[in-house]
Write a protein that holds these residues in place. Structure first.
Motif, PDB file in Angstrom:
ATOM      1  N   TRP A 135     -37.419  56.901  -3.284  1.00 30.55           N
ATOM      2  CA  TRP A 135     -37.672  58.373  -3.333  1.00 30.55           C
ATOM      3  C   TRP A 135     -39.020  58.694  -2.691  1.00 30.55           C
ATOM      4  CZ3 TRP A 135     -36.562  58.045  -9.178  1.00 30.55           C
ATOM      5  CH2 TRP A 135     -35.206  57.907  -9.351  1.00 30.55           C
ATOM      6  N   GLU A 136     -40.008  57.838  -2.725  1.00 30.32           N
ATOM      7  CA  GLU A 136     -41.220  58.044  -2.033  1.00 30.32           C
ATOM      8  C   GLU A 136     -41.125  58.156  -0.423  1.00 30.32           C
ATOM      9  OE1 GLU A 136     -44.218  55.110  -3.594  1.00 30.32           O
ATOM     10  OE2 GLU A 136     -44.087  56.203  -5.601  1.00 30.32           O
ATOM     11  N   THR A 137     -40.544  56.982   0.006  1.00 29.25           N
ATOM     12  CA  THR A 137     -40.248  56.758   1.649  1.00 29.25           C
ATOM     13  C   THR A 137     -39.353  57.214   2.127  1.00 29.25           C
ATOM     14  OG1 THR A 137     -39.499  54.697   1.517  1.00 29.25           O
ATOM     15  CG2 THR A 137     -41.977  54.739   1.295  1.00 29.25           C
ATOM     16  N   GLY A 138     -38.209  57.762   1.316  1.00 31.27           N
ATOM     17  CA  GLY A 138     -37.081  58.158   1.776  1.00 31.27           C
ATOM     18  C   GLY A 138     -35.895  57.213   2.381  1.00 31.27           C
ATOM     19  N   GLY A 139     -36.689  55.824   2.267  1.00 31.00           N
ATOM     20  CA  GLY A 139     -35.908  54.631   2.633  1.00 31.00           C
ATOM     21  C   GLY A 139     -34.843  54.086   1.678  1.00 31.00           C
ATOM     22  N   LYS A 140     -34.772  52.534   1.578  1.00 34.20           N
ATOM     23  CA  LYS A 140     -33.990  51.906   0.937  1.00 34.20           C
ATOM     24  C   LYS A 140     -34.781  50.744   0.332  1.00 34.20           C
ATOM     25  CE  LYS A 140     -30.204  54.220   1.251  1.00 34.20           C
ATOM     26  NZ  LYS A 140     -29.337  55.137   0.156  1.00 34.20           N
ATOM     27  N   ILE A 141     -34.444  50.211  -0.679  1.00 35.14           N
ATOM     28  CA  ILE A 141     -35.244  48.993  -1.406  1.00 35.14           C
ATOM     29  C   ILE A 141     -33.860  47.972  -1.640  1.00 35.14           C
ATOM     30  CG2 ILE A 141     -36.600  48.129  -3.134  1.00 35.14           C
ATOM     31  CD1 ILE A 141     -38.340  50.512  -3.115  1.00 35.14           C
ATOM     32  N   GLU A 142     -33.988  46.867  -1.382  1.00 31.75           N
ATOM     33  CA  GLU A 142     -33.020  45.944  -1.851  1.00 31.75           C
ATOM     34  C   GLU A 142     -33.429  45.135  -2.840  1.00 31.75           C
ATOM     35  OE1 GLU A 142     -31.094  42.190   0.388  1.00 31.75           O
ATOM     36  OE2 GLU A 142     -30.349  43.906   1.012  1.00 31.75           O
ATOM     37  N   VAL A 143     -32.740  44.846  -3.991  1.00 29.29           N
ATOM     38  CA  VAL A 143     -33.147  44.414  -5.061  1.00 29.29           C
ATOM     39  C   VAL A 143     -32.116  43.351  -5.470  1.00 29.29           C
ATOM     40  CG1 VAL A 143     -33.927  44.561  -7.539  1.00 29.29           C
ATOM     41  CG2 VAL A 143     -34.469  46.237  -6.103  1.00 29.29           C
ATOM     42  N   ALA A 144     -32.721  41.912  -5.898  1.00 27.55           N
ATOM     43  CA  ALA A 144     -31.862  40.891  -5.992  1.00 27.55           C
ATOM     44  C   ALA A 144     -31.736  41.057  -7.662  1.00 27.55           C
ATOM     45  CB  ALA A 144     -32.478  39.398  -5.874  1.00 27.55           C
TER      46      ALA A 144
END
Length: 370
Positions: A135-144
């Protein structure tokens, strides 16, 4: 028949007697110079080099030369031992700085936990990873993820790891400061050793300082298996051990695996069936082994020390309290095809150990390099 003349000793401390073919003999010094022939030719011994005729004086000179050589070797062994200790402290400082560097990931861990908590319902059950909206950058974060656990339940694991890092900061900074003080002292000692005369009265106080800074008596003496002995060519270097050795307050050895494959080697090749085996419960960490005599039980203080090390060398590092599993090594086995360091065990007992900064610092200071 004339008797052989009395001779003084060669300054080199060595004389070679070479027999001839018809009973004659030649006496040579260490450099191969002819001292005399026997029987004499022309009625008198033929001396090529003159030496003092007083054997006591020559012997005293040899003893003094021998003492000087021994003191030189003692100084060289002391210098090597101090250098080895300095290198060990430098490695320790670098490791602690690496641990402190992980504190920069606290914010990321907390953020990942918050995103998982909020968006976990959208993650399919059994997924090995999740793609979360940042939500901060508008991008995506991939989590294992662990496919066996719901995504939301795993959010707490990220929060817990962040808390461990934060709580461990004070311990890590204290250990770094202690290590840097020891490094400063060992560097000063190294300079003093280099400048010292090779005399017992000069070297003995320096050896005492070295022992107070963690240099072992075996290293100072150049015993087999120590760095000093290897530097003197007393044998091939000892093979790398898959564990580090520490000492409890009572002097009992505690072995800690150095990595996943090293854990396997420690447990399956070095530990004996009657030794005590420990591991931080429910988290990734080092295998810890307390060598015991057959039929002996582990003293309570050694158990707490070993459990403290098991907690410290695990993902529970920094927790105030950690549960540690312990069993006899005979009840630990490695399943076929299991990942490095992965084992299963029966007859588990659990100790909840409270991490005491003083106890942990004492234990870490006993680390034996090897």
């Amino acid at each position: 028949m004339a008797s052989p003349p009395r001779l003084g000793a060669s300054p080199g401390g060595r004389l070679d007697l070479t027999p001839g073919r018809r009973g004659e003999a030649r006496l040579l010094d260490a450099a191969g110079h002819l001292i005399l022939r026997w029987p004499p030719q022309g009625g008198a011994p033929q001396a090529a080099v003159a030496y003092p005729a007083d054997p006591l004086a020559a012997g005293a000179a040899l003893v003094e030369a021998s003492d000087d050589a021994a003191a030189g070797q003692e100084k060289a062994a002391l210098a090597r031992a101090v250098k080895t200790r300095r290198a060990a402290l430098e490695r320790r400082a670098e490791a602690v700085r690496g641990d402190l560097g992980r504190l920069g990931s606290v914010a990321r861990l907390q953020k990942t936990g918050q995103l998982l908590l909020a968006q976990g319902a959208r993650v399919p059950r059994g997924a090995a990873k999740a793609l979360l909206d940042d939500w901060e950058t508008g991008g995506k974060i991939e989590v294992a993820l662990d496919p066996a656990r719901p995504a939301k339940a795993q959010a707490e694991a990220f929060f817990a790891k962040a808390r461990r890092y934060q709580r461990g900061e004070a311990v890590m900074r204290a250990r770094l400061a202690e290590t840097e003080r020891a490094l400063s002292a060992i560097a000063a000692l190294e300079a003093d050793v280099a400048a010292a005369e090779a005399r017992p009265e000069s070297l003995d106080p320096l050896a005492q300082r070295a022992r107070s800074l963690g240099v072992s008596r075996a290293e100072l003496a150049g015993e087999p298996g120590t760095s000093g002995a290897r530097a003197l060519g007393a044998g091939r270097p000892a093979p790398r051990r898959p564990f580090h050795a520490y000492r409890s307050a009572s002097g009992a050895a505690i072995l800690v695996g150095r990595g996943a494959e090293d854990n396997d080697a420690l447990t399956t090749k070095h530990a004996r069936p009657h030794d005590l085996w420990l591991h931080a419960k429910g988290v990734t960490g080092s295998h810890v082994v307390v060598p015991l005599a057959k039929g002996a039980s582990c003293p309570a203080d050694v158990l707490v020390d070993a459990a403290t090390l098991a907690a410290h060398f695990s993902d529970a590092r920094g927790e105030a309290v950690c549960e540690v599993s312990y069993v006899q090594r005979r009840y630990v086995r490695k399943p076929r095809g299991a990942a490095p360091g992965a084992v299963v065990y029966d007859r588990e007992k659990v100790i909840a150990v409270r991490i005491e900064d003083g106890r942990l610092s004492r234990l870490l200071a006993t680390k034996e390099e090897g």
